[in-house]
Design an enzyme around this catalytic site. Structure first.
Site, short mmCIF file in Angstrom:
data_model
loop_
_atom_site.label_atom_id
_atom_site.label_comp_id
_atom_site.label_asym_id
_atom_site.label_seq_id
_atom_site.Cartn_x
_atom_site.Cartn_y
_atom_site.Cartn_z
N HIS A 202 21.33 31.94 22.40
CA HIS A 202 22.03 32.93 23.21
C HIS A 202 21.96 32.44 24.65
CE1 HIS A 202 21.38 35.51 19.73
NE2 HIS A 202 21.99 36.53 20.30
N GLU B 287 24.94 35.34 28.47
CA GLU B 287 25.18 36.74 28.10
C GLU B 287 24.58 37.63 29.20
OE1 GLU B 287 22.70 38.13 24.89
OE2 GLU B 287 24.08 39.75 24.33
#
Ligand code: ADE
Ligand code: ZN
Length: 342
Positions: free
Chosen positions: A196, A199
């Site tokens: 990730h 974000e």
């Protein structure tokens, strides 16, 4: 059929979905009731109301609250089966599903038992919905490197449908760099690598995931557009973006779907995919993600089909399986196209 039904009927691939974030509210309630756990929730409606967030950090708090209710490895079978049942309702054929053992191990749950339970859910869903699933393991960025290495020890002895590692959690607090060593080891173990990034932090976080972790795909990548050089790099190197537009809306990462950079990335030729992230916690589904792109960002049926093919292209499966999936998708798409009016 009309265009909206055609979008629902499109064959899809889900590459970025968290098993725990797919728990149905009624399942969470029954777990709470059956286990006699103290909880502020006495109805499904109250649980659904909790699935609203003020910002990204507040979302993660809500997610960690659910972790507390998972007191038995066997819960994962039902959660996984129901997640895949929901995926099948959006005509998803193939799933890469993430779970985060280091959230649960400190609460006394056992890695092998969790993996077995998830695999029972996967097998039942395969029989009932003909959906194929592989697992990716989120090393969770607020864990220690020792914990991450321990998880890799577990993966080494596990069934071979664990195909990738991931790094979830709050990237604003815990950048990717320190995980270079476990990622390197994962690579030598033959595991794929995703993190990730971009974000809850800016483009530097994406660069760091690329440079320190040698990732093949980025989870989200929303903030990449702030750095044109990075956008060029992602395009040139064919690093796929696992975009999750409704998730980004619900956590306040974007202020509306119209503001989401996925349209810009797609038009520039980046390898973008669309995914649902934590569908229960964000009140979404794969069908909803695709419909939102059509409604708010003018994605046509054929563009959405292209996104779906991007997911096939970047899936962590061998070339034979990819070709088979591609052929199936193309048959289904031709059939949909021949029926669509308007
Ligand atoms: N864990 C579960 N969902 C997540 C998300 N959207 N971002 C980071 N970590 C997560
Ligand atoms: Zn995610």
């Amino acid at each position: 059929m009309d265009t909206l039904d055609a979008i629902r009927a499109l064959p899809k691939v889900e590459l970025h979905i968290h098993i725990l974030g797919s728990i149905r509210p009624e399942t969470l309630l029954s777990i709470i009731e059956n286990d006699g756990i103290k909880s502020p929730y006495s109805s499904e409606e109250e649980i659904i109301k909790r699935f609203e967030y003020t910002d990204f950090a507040n979302f993660l708090q809500g997610y960690m609250e659910i972790v507390e209710y998972i007191t038995d490895e066997r819960h994962f079978e039902q959660i996984t089966y129901e997640m895949l049942n929901n995926c099948a309702k959006s005509n998803v054929h193939y799933v890469e599903a993430s779970f985060s053992p280091s959230d649960h191990i400190p609460k006394g749950l056992d890695f092998d038992k969790m993996a077995d339970s998830i695999n029972r859910g996967i097998q039942r869903a395969k029989q009932d919905f003909r959906i194929e699933t592989n697992i990716r393991v989120d090393l969770v960025r607020n864990s220690s490197i020792e914990e991450a290495m321990g998880i890799l020890d577990n993966i080494e002895k596990s069934p071979d449908n664990i195909i990738s590692i991931d790094l979830g959690g709050n990237e604003a607090q815990d950048p990717p760099g320190p995980f270079a060593e476990p990622y390197k080891r994962a690579s030598t173990m033959g595991l794929h690598r995703v993190a990730h990034a971009g974000e809850a932090a800016g483009p530097d976080s994406i660069w760091e995931a690329i440079r320190s972790l040698d990732v093949e795909r980025i989870g989200h990548g929303v903030t990449a557009h702030q750095d044109p050089e990075l956008v060029e790099y992602l395009k040139r190197e064919r690093i796929a973006l696992e975009m999750c537009p409704v998730s980004n809306l619900r956590t306040g990462v974007v202020s509306s779907i119209k503001e989401h950079p996925i349209r810009e990335y797609f038009d520039k030729g980046l390898l973008v995919t669309v995914n649902s992230d934590d569908p229960s916690l964000f009140h979404t589904s794969m069908n909803n993600e695709y419909l939102q792109l059509h409604e708010h960002l003018n994605f046509s049926l054929s563009e959405l089909y292209q996104i779906s093919l991007n997911s096939v292209q970047t899936a962590f499966i061998d070339e034979g399986k990819k070709s088979k999936l591609h052929r199936k998708f193309s048959e289904e798409y031709n059939e949909i196209e021949s029926q669509v009016v308007g």
